[in-house]
Design an enzyme around this catalytic site. Structure first.
Site, mmCIF file in Angstrom:
data_model
loop_
_atom_site.group_PDB
_atom_site.id
_atom_site.type_symbol
_atom_site.label_atom_id
_atom_site.label_comp_id
_atom_site.label_asym_id
_atom_site.label_seq_id
_atom_site.Cartn_x
_atom_site.Cartn_y
_atom_site.Cartn_z
ATOM 1 N N LYS A 91 7.970 -4.093 -3.581
ATOM 2 C CA LYS A 91 7.001 -3.469 -4.486
ATOM 3 C C LYS A 91 7.732 -2.644 -5.551
ATOM 4 O O LYS A 91 7.454 -2.772 -6.751
ATOM 5 C CB LYS A 91 6.036 -2.556 -3.708
ATOM 6 C CG LYS A 91 4.930 -2.001 -4.581
ATOM 7 C CD LYS A 91 4.386 -0.690 -4.074
ATOM 8 C CE LYS A 91 5.302 0.447 -4.467
ATOM 9 N NZ LYS A 91 4.799 1.772 -4.100
ATOM 10 N N ASP A 136 0.660 -2.572 -4.437
ATOM 11 C CA ASP A 136 0.666 -1.273 -3.773
ATOM 12 C C ASP A 136 -0.628 -1.148 -2.977
ATOM 13 O O ASP A 136 -1.408 -2.091 -2.858
ATOM 14 C CB ASP A 136 0.838 -0.135 -4.787
ATOM 15 C CG ASP A 136 -0.430 0.116 -5.583
ATOM 16 O OD1 ASP A 136 -1.342 -0.727 -5.533
ATOM 17 O OD2 ASP A 136 -0.521 1.171 -6.237
#
Ligand code: SF4
Length: 216
Positions: free
Chosen positions: A121, A139
């Site tokens: 991420k 996220d």
């Protein structure tokens, strides 16, 4: 499950709601974005920005983080959750940057994920925001929205969410969609109180319809 056609409609509606969605982590260069994103794990962007306002004055390059003790760096970021571990990772990744990359952050997701504390991420956030490389970071907000809309199954992993988002979203929209989904999740489809009654996606949303029925 949501259809591809419905997903396209959802993206357009969300884009209309948040046309100016952007990265809310304050940064001036790729290195600052790496540090800010690393600090943002399980922490709000608002708090990270408060801390980095001073941090980035004191530490301008990787060498600066290596010139202080671990305790001093931990103290500088102690208002942020998991600060002990994050400080260790910041020093370790600074050392790797200096030793192997001449202090320059590489604009390559696979290389970035080899750095301490940098997961997929974070790497996606950095390549897309600092290098303009299309990527779709997943996220907590992006994952929640995708699952509530039945774009994904509840048990899907963040990687499965990312892969489906990439398959269903035109590549040239990945960066914008990433920010727009974050804004949508942060300010509208919130974790605790999603604004279903005023949501333009309600007619297509599994979770919204369920919530509305429960409140009848
Ligand atoms: Fe989120 Fe509710 Fe909108 Fe569904 S209807 S996307 S749960 S705000």
């Amino acid at each position: 499950m949501l259809t591809k056609k419905q997903w396209d409609v959802c993206l357009d509606e969300i884009a209309k709601m948040f046309p100016d969605a952007h990265c809310e982590l304050v940064h001036k260069n790729p290195f600052e974005l790496v540090i800010a994103t690393l600090l943002s794990a399980q922490c709000t962007d608002v708090l990270v920005n408060r801390v980095t306002a001073d941090l980035f004055q004191k530490y301008k390059k990787p060498e600066d983080y290596l010139a202080v003790s671990l305790e001093e760096l931990q103290n500088d970021i102690r208002s942020i959750g998991l600060f002990r571990n994050k400080a260790k990772n910041i020093q370790a990744l600074s050392k790797m940057l200096v030793d192997e990359y001449g202090g320059i952050v590489p604009g390559d997701r696979d290389l970035l994920t080899t750095f301490p504390g940098v997961g997929r991420k974070t790497a996606n956030v950095v390549v897309s925001n600092a290098f303009g490389i299309p990527a779709l970071a997943v996220d907590t907000h992006v994952e929640r929205v995708a699952k509530r809309l039945a774009m994904n199954r509840w048990k899907d992993t963040p990687l499965q969410v990312e892969e489906k988002l990439m398959r269903w979203t035109p590549r040239e929209r990945w960066c914008d969609v990433h920010h727009q989904l974050i804004f949508f999740g942060r300010y509208h489809c919130k974790a605790q109180k999603p604004n279903c009654p005023e949501c333009p996606l309600l007619s297509m949303c599994r979770e919204g319809k369920k919530r509305m029925k429960e409140n009848e």
